[in-house]
Design an enzyme around this catalytic site. Structure first.
Site, PDB file in Angstrom:
ATOM      1  N   HIS A 142      13.519  44.775   0.660  1.00  0.00           N
ATOM      2  CA  HIS A 142      13.538  44.394   2.077  1.00  0.00           C
ATOM      3  C   HIS A 142      12.743  43.122   2.318  1.00  0.00           C
ATOM      4  CE1 HIS A 142       9.705  46.407   1.568  1.00  0.00           C
ATOM      5  NE2 HIS A 142       9.299  45.854   2.689  1.00  0.00           N
ATOM      6  N   ASP A 172      10.082  42.042   5.327  1.00  0.00           N
ATOM      7  CA  ASP A 172       9.341  42.833   6.318  1.00  0.00           C
ATOM      8  C   ASP A 172       9.834  42.624   7.749  1.00  0.00           C
ATOM      9  OD1 ASP A 172       7.696  44.081   4.507  1.00  0.00           O
ATOM     10  OD2 ASP A 172       6.137  42.549   4.639  1.00  0.00           O
ATOM     11  N   HIS A 201      11.171  42.047  -1.258  1.00  0.00           N
ATOM     12  CA  HIS A 201      10.273  42.697  -2.206  1.00  0.00           C
ATOM     13  C   HIS A 201      10.499  44.199  -2.201  1.00  0.00           C
ATOM     14  CE1 HIS A 201       8.152  42.788   1.630  1.00  0.00           C
ATOM     15  NE2 HIS A 201       7.509  43.859   1.192  1.00  0.00           N
ATOM     16  N   ARG A 207      -2.687  45.906   5.031  1.00  0.00           N
ATOM     17  CA  ARG A 207      -1.760  44.776   5.157  1.00  0.00           C
ATOM     18  C   ARG A 207      -1.869  44.152   6.542  1.00  0.00           C
ATOM     19  NH1 ARG A 207       4.139  46.598   5.344  1.00  0.00           N
ATOM     20  NH2 ARG A 207       3.516  46.702   7.518  1.00  0.00           N
TER      21      ARG A 207
HETATM   22  C1  SIN Z   1       5.338  46.531   1.846  1.00  0.00           C
HETATM   23  O1  SIN Z   1       6.544  46.537   1.747  1.00  0.00           O
HETATM   24  O2  SIN Z   1       4.768  45.916   2.747  1.00  0.00           O
HETATM   25  C2  SIN Z   1       4.489  47.268   0.820  1.00  0.00           C
HETATM   26  C3  SIN Z   1       4.494  46.560  -0.491  1.00  0.00           C
HETATM   27  C4  SIN Z   1       3.636  47.240  -1.519  1.00  0.00           C
HETATM   28  O3  SIN Z   1       3.032  48.278  -1.222  1.00  0.00           O
HETATM   29  O4  SIN Z   1       3.571  46.745  -2.655  1.00  0.00           O
END
Ligand code: SIN
Length: 277
Positions: free
Chosen positions: A109, A111, A253, A268
């Protein structure tokens, strides 16, 4: 704006992970105020590598927010409210352990592509990581776009797709919470580098608009397979107190959950972005 690949940096070292994307940054302490030159170097490394990594940075919430603000305002997505750190709505808790039923971001995806103005980038800091396991994989949507045939590029140009938070958050957010849904170009142009990138993803996109649903399903299925080709990817192996800072405009990612029942934990912050064009 014309973007040129940086040849050198004045204040940092950047070690590429692959020829196309990813750069591990050294020579900087993110707990100290940064000079204009350091910030400028980070901006150039971020634009050039699409995802940059840092090691051995012991960030508290204020350091984390300060780092984000060197790149823009902080994006607070109401649909991530259940995971906000108490008293710090800018900080999302990313945590998995023996009791977890799912983890954030397992599907490929970009974000919050369901938002009208999705975050330009995300900064993930992990203080606790499994060993081994828990890597994050990134795929370059510039490389994926460049590898399409000219006929396919022409076909996709001008199409738009719907991105709906129900795909990513349906069933895990409180009942009745209003989830965002937006329409964005299938091929977007990066506002800094001017490069084109594929902008549909398994995590949020429901369909391409203006074509029969069966055609949309077939096209999206082709694109989802295509964007996962290993030559477009780099893979980051976390150590405690590492940071990954990725560009949602040029990457997708996926977080690999191969470490159950171990714990992986951190925070995050997302940086406000513009409406994709
Ligand atoms: C996310 O998609 O923001 C999480 C990525 C991760 O935990 O590596």
């Amino acid at each position: 704006m014309t973007y040129e690949t940086p040849k050198t940096y004045e204040t940092i070292e950047v070690t590429p992970l692959t020829p196309l994307l990813g750069g591990e940054i050294s020579g900087i302490d993110l707990t100290k105020p940064l000079s204009n030159r350091q910030v400028d170097d980070l901006h150039r490394a971020f634009a050039d590598r699409s995802v940059i990594f840092f090691r051995d940075q012991h960030l508290d919430f204020e350091h984390h927010k300060t780092l984000a603000r060197y790149f823009g305002g902080i994006h607070i997505a109401p649909s991530t409210a259940p995971w906000q750190a108490p008293g710090h709505p800018e900080i999302t808790i990313i945590h998995a352990d023996k009791d977890s039923k799912y983890v954030a971001g397992e599907d490929w995806h970009s974000d919050m592509s369901c938002d009208p103005e999705p975050p330009l980038g995300s900064i993930l800091y992990l203080h606790t990581v499994p060993e081994p396991g828990g890597d994050t994989v990134f795929s370059s949507m510039y490389a994926a776009y460049d590898a399409l045939s000219e006929r396919m590029k022409a076909h996709l140009e001008g199409l738009t797709a719907v991105h709906d938070a129900v795909v990513g958050f349906g069933g895990i957010t409180p009942e009745g919470m209003k989830l965002p849904r937006s329409s964005h170009p299938v091929i977007r142009t990066h506002p800094v580098t001017g490069k084109k990138a594929i902008y549909v993803n398994r995590g949020f996109t429901t369909h391409i608009e203006g074509i029969p649903r069966a055609e949309s399903n077939a096209l999206l299925s082709y694109l989802y397979d295509h964007v996962q080709r290993p030559e477009f990817q780099c893979r980051f192996h976390w150590r405690p107190h590492s940071i990954a800072f990725w560009d949602n405009r040029s990457l997708q990612h996926s977080a690999i959950w191969d470490y159950f029942p171990e714990t992986r934990s951190g925070y995050r912050v997302q940086i406000s972005g513009d409406r994709p064009f």
